[in-house]
Design an enzyme around this catalytic site. Structure first.
Site, short mmCIF file in Angstrom:
data_model
loop_
_atom_site.label_atom_id
_atom_site.label_comp_id
_atom_site.label_asym_id
_atom_site.label_seq_id
_atom_site.Cartn_x
_atom_site.Cartn_y
_atom_site.Cartn_z
N HIS A 96 0.67 -1.03 0.14
CA HIS A 96 -0.10 0.03 0.07
C HIS A 96 0.83 1.16 -0.15
CE1 HIS A 96 -4.34 1.04 0.83
NE2 HIS A 96 -4.05 1.70 -0.13
N ASP A 119 -10.01 -0.15 3.93
CA ASP A 119 -8.89 -0.57 4.55
C ASP A 119 -9.13 -0.97 5.85
OD1 ASP A 119 -5.28 0.15 4.01
OD2 ASP A 119 -6.19 -1.43 5.22
N HIS A 121 -6.90 -0.86 8.06
CA HIS A 121 -5.93 0.05 8.66
C HIS A 121 -5.95 1.43 8.10
CE1 HIS A 121 -4.38 -4.11 8.25
NE2 HIS A 121 -3.90 -3.76 9.52
N ASP A 123 -3.31 3.51 7.80
CA ASP A 123 -2.19 3.68 6.99
C ASP A 123 -1.78 5.25 6.99
OD1 ASP A 123 -2.62 1.44 4.20
OD2 ASP A 123 -2.70 1.12 6.45
N HIS A 136 4.18 0.95 4.30
CA HIS A 136 2.91 0.70 3.73
C HIS A 136 1.69 1.27 4.83
CE1 HIS A 136 2.21 -3.64 5.26
NE2 HIS A 136 2.64 -3.18 6.00
N ASP A 227 -7.25 -1.83 -0.19
CA ASP A 227 -6.50 -2.71 0.47
C ASP A 227 -7.23 -3.92 0.60
OD1 ASP A 227 -4.26 -2.43 3.03
OD2 ASP A 227 -4.98 -4.09 2.21
N ASP A 229 -7.09 -6.26 2.39
CA ASP A 229 -7.19 -6.66 3.66
C ASP A 229 -8.54 -5.91 4.49
OD1 ASP A 229 -4.34 -5.05 4.96
OD2 ASP A 229 -6.64 -4.48 5.01
N GLU A 272 -1.82 -4.90 -1.77
CA GLU A 272 -1.72 -5.77 -0.60
C GLU A 272 -1.92 -7.44 -1.05
OE1 GLU A 272 0.18 -5.35 2.22
OE2 GLU A 272 0.37 -3.07 2.00
N1 LIG Z 1 -0.48 0.07 11.42
C1 LIG Z 1 0.46 -1.07 11.31
C2 LIG Z 1 -0.11 -2.00 9.89
C3 LIG Z 1 0.05 -1.32 8.68
C4 LIG Z 1 -0.59 -2.09 7.47
C5 LIG Z 1 -0.77 -1.37 6.48
B1 LIG Z 1 -1.76 -1.83 5.10
O1 LIG Z 1 -2.96 -1.39 5.46
O2 LIG Z 1 -1.46 -1.35 3.91
O3 LIG Z 1 -1.79 -3.23 5.04
C6 LIG Z 1 0.18 -1.90 12.63
C7 LIG Z 1 1.46 -2.37 13.01
N2 LIG Z 1 1.08 -3.09 14.45
C8 LIG Z 1 1.73 -4.45 14.31
C9 LIG Z 1 1.84 -5.17 15.43
C10 LIG Z 1 0.55 -4.98 16.45
C11 LIG Z 1 0.06 -3.56 16.55
C12 LIG Z 1 -0.23 -3.04 14.97
C13 LIG Z 1 1.68 -0.47 10.61
O4 LIG Z 1 2.68 -1.33 10.70
O5 LIG Z 1 1.77 0.76 11.14
MN LIG Z 2 -3.58 -0.54 3.56
MN LIG Z 3 -4.53 -2.98 5.53
MN LIG Z 4 -2.06 -5.46 4.50
#
Ligand SMILES: N[C@](CCCC[B-](O)(O)O)(CCN1CCCCC1)C(=O)O
Ligand SMILES: [Mn+2]
Ligand SMILES: [Mn+2]
Ligand SMILES: [Mn+2]
Length: 304
Positions: A96, A119, A121, A123, A136, A227, A229, A272
């Site tokens: 992403h 999404d 998330h 992001d 991402h 995304d 997901d 993704e």
């Molecule tokens: N917000 C996360 C996940 C980002 C996903 C990106 B997408 O939407 O493009 O797939 C969360 C990271 N973190 C992982 C351990 C547990 C708490 C959240 C991060 O890495 O920043």
């Molecule tokens: Mn995303």
């Molecule tokens: Mn996501």
């Molecule tokens: Mn993802």
């Protein structure tokens, strides 16, 4: 509608190998032909060139900054060129972080665009609020004007200026938002419909409110960043950060059909898809579900 398909075989916005094969598996799944069968004029513009910078050490906790930044510039340049000759660009990712380039490129052609971010998330982590350092999880932070003073200028990102306002974004599908992201969403009043709101109001009301929030007069071009997901992992298991309790197939179809119905779609990111995650069945299911959703952004309606 003239559609320009662009492959974005990129994975350095996160740490799992595999999203670089997203464009390949989506093309092999027949997406170009399926869109042509819908009566669309579809031109495949090939893949964006991906830059791999040697010794690309983390900077301010962000990983692979030069590789992501310089590739994002090439993405932006290619998206701009595609949108100068086509009505809509379909960007096949890729992780992403691709959205840094696709939104920057789209905004050069459609400066008044709004962003619908579908999404699990948000992001929108800054390099400082991210717990992973994976870019991402940060793309929107690099694009939102109100966040410019909170985001360090990373090496590779010298070319990028923020190009959207916080009020131009609406989220649908959120269910895994980090603390720092929640603060940003609240501080800047970003429109956000999590899965709780989807359950509370129903997807029809959520889509209507999201569109009204970012574009009350119904005249601005839409950048739809999808995304995979966002969907429930039972539907799209082959993705890097799956979160249970996601959108159903019908809810996702509904979003796609309603956005298509505006007639103002400018770009669709499909992010993704990671065909190396899960078994063959998972991969096929993920590709088939993703392609069936994409078709509904481009005129395939359940009512015919
Ligand atoms: N917000 C996360 C996940 C980002 C996903 C990106 B997408 O939407 O493009 O797939 C969360 C990271 N973190 C992982 C351990 C547990 C708490 C959240 C991060 O890495 O920043
Ligand atoms: Mn995303
Ligand atoms: Mn996501
Ligand atoms: Mn993802």
């Amino acid at each position: 509608e003239r559609i320009g398909v662009l492959g974005i075989p990129f994975s350095k916005g996160q740490s799992r190998v595999g999203t670089e094969y997203g464009p390949e598996v989506l093309r092999n799944g027949g997406i170009v032909r399926k869109l042509q069968n819908l009566g669309c004029h579809v031109q495949d513009h090939g893949d964006v060139e991906v830059i791999q910078v040697e010794n690309d050490d983390p900077e301010e906790n962000a990983k692979n900054p030069r590789t992501v930044g310089l590739t994002s510039k090439l993405i932006a340049d290619k998206v701009e060129r595609v949108l100068r000759s086509e009505d809509i660009c379909l960007g096949l990712g890729g992780d992403h972080s691709m959205a840094i380039g696709t939104i920057a490129g789209n905004a050069r052609v459609e400066p008044d665009l709004v962003v619908l971010w579908i999404d699990a998330h948000a992001d929108i982590n800054t390099p400082m609020t991210s717990d992973s350092g994976n870019i991402h999880g940060m793309p929107l932070a690099f694009l939102v004007r109100e966040l410019e003073s909170y985001v360090p200028k990373l090496p590779g990102f010298e070319w990028l200026s923020p190009c959207i306002h916080a009020k131009d974004i609406a989220y649908i599908g959120l269910r895994d938002v980090d603390a720092g992201e929640r603060k940003i969403i609240e501080k800047f009043g970003i429109t956000a419909f999590s899965m709780q709101e989807v359950d509370k109001y129903g997807i029809n009301e959520v889509v209507e409110r999201a569109l009204r929030a970012v574009d009350p007069e119904g005249k601005r071009p839409i950048h739809l960043s999808f995304d995979v997901d966002a969907m429930d992992p039972t539907l799209t298991p082959s993705t890097g950060t799956p979160v249970i309790g996601g959108l159903s197939l019908r809810e996702t179809y509904y979003i796609a059909e309603e956005v298509a119905r505006t007639g103002r779609l400018s770009m669709v990111d499909v992010a993704e898809v990671n065909p190396l995650l899960g078994d063959e069945k998972d991969k096929k299911l993920t590709v088939d579900m993703t392609i069936s959703v994409i078709q509904r952004f481009f005129g395939n309606r359940r009512g015919g």
